[in-house]
Design an enzyme around this catalytic site. Structure first.
Site, short mmCIF file in Angstrom:
data_model
loop_
_atom_site.label_atom_id
_atom_site.label_comp_id
_atom_site.label_asym_id
_atom_site.label_seq_id
_atom_site.Cartn_x
_atom_site.Cartn_y
_atom_site.Cartn_z
N GLY A 50 62.13 -49.05 9.22
CA GLY A 50 61.09 -49.71 8.42
C GLY A 50 60.34 -48.84 7.43
N ASP B 40 55.83 -47.77 9.01
CA ASP B 40 55.65 -48.91 8.12
C ASP B 40 54.43 -49.74 8.50
OD1 ASP B 40 56.89 -49.72 10.49
OD2 ASP B 40 58.37 -51.01 9.53
N ASP C 111 51.10 -52.49 14.67
CA ASP C 111 50.77 -53.85 15.07
C ASP C 111 50.01 -53.78 16.40
OD1 ASP C 111 50.87 -56.62 15.42
OD2 ASP C 111 53.01 -56.72 15.78
N ASP D 203 61.44 -55.65 7.89
CA ASP D 203 62.51 -56.62 8.00
C ASP D 203 62.15 -57.86 8.83
OD1 ASP D 203 62.45 -55.02 10.47
OD2 ASP D 203 64.22 -56.20 11.01
#
Ligand code: IMP
Ligand code: MG
Length: 183
Positions: free
Chosen positions: A52, A107, A110, A166
């Protein structure tokens, strides 16, 4: 700006953050790193997380004005649009980071499970310091205790694709960031 809507597998996505805005955010975080790492005793190692972060790494490393080595790691935790909560290591570290300053390039952070895992893993090699630099941070989902020192952009809990990120391995090539749209 490119196509405003794209279809990937079963979902339609619309542009959320245009490339120019990503570039500005990358420049801002690169300036912070340039301030903090321009006078280190040893050469910092930038460890990028595949897949990522490949596009973010390519852009940010060209904006870094201090000498740095680049190394890669590969882990995976996501399946479709949900985090599985379990980390799989797919490619380990092949650079000697003992006594050196390490900057992790991710990237997106979360839940924070992946970043937590990475920081612990890298600390196992006795570096001088380990800091996290992420393109996106989702404060609403974050469950970690680690400080994420460098964050280019904060977003809500929505699932995004593009610029390296992605949806089931697709959409990484898009130059803008897209979000799922519900029609
Ligand atoms: P965490 O372990 O829950 O923090 O998840 C981090 C990893 O999940 C990231 O490195 C991404 O690969 C993936 N991920 C999290 N949110 C998104 C998203 O919105 N789009 C695409 N991938 C994501
Ligand atoms: Mg990732």
């Amino acid at each position: 700006m490119s196509e405003t809507k794209v279809k990937i597998l079963d979902r339609t996505f619309k542009v959320m953050i245009p490339a120019e805005q990503i570039d500005q955010a990358v420049s801002r975080v690169a300036e912070q790193l340039n301030r903090d790492y321009s006078n280190t005793e040893t050469t910092p190692v930038v460890v990028s997380v595949l897949s990522g972060a490949f596009m973010f790494l390519a852009d940010i490393s060209r904006k870094l004005t201090f000498n740095h080595e680049i190394s890669f790691l590969k882990i995976s935790s996501y399946s479709g649009t949900k985090s599985t909560g379990k980390i799989r290591e797919e490619l380990g570290l092949n650079t000697d980071i003992k006594g050196r300053d390490v900057i992790i390039i991710e990237d997106i952070v979360d839940t924070g499970i992946s970043m937590h895992y990475l920081m612990d893993y890298l600390r196992g090699f006795s570096p001088k310091s380990v800091e996290a630099c992420t393109l996106f941070f989702k404060p609403g989902n974050y469950r970690g205790t680690e400080e994420i020192k460098y964050r280019a952009m904060e977003i809500g809990n929505e699932f995004i694709v593009g610029y390296g990120l992605d949806y089931d391995q697709l959409g990484r090539n898009l130059k803008d960031i897209y979000v799922v749209c519900e029609e």
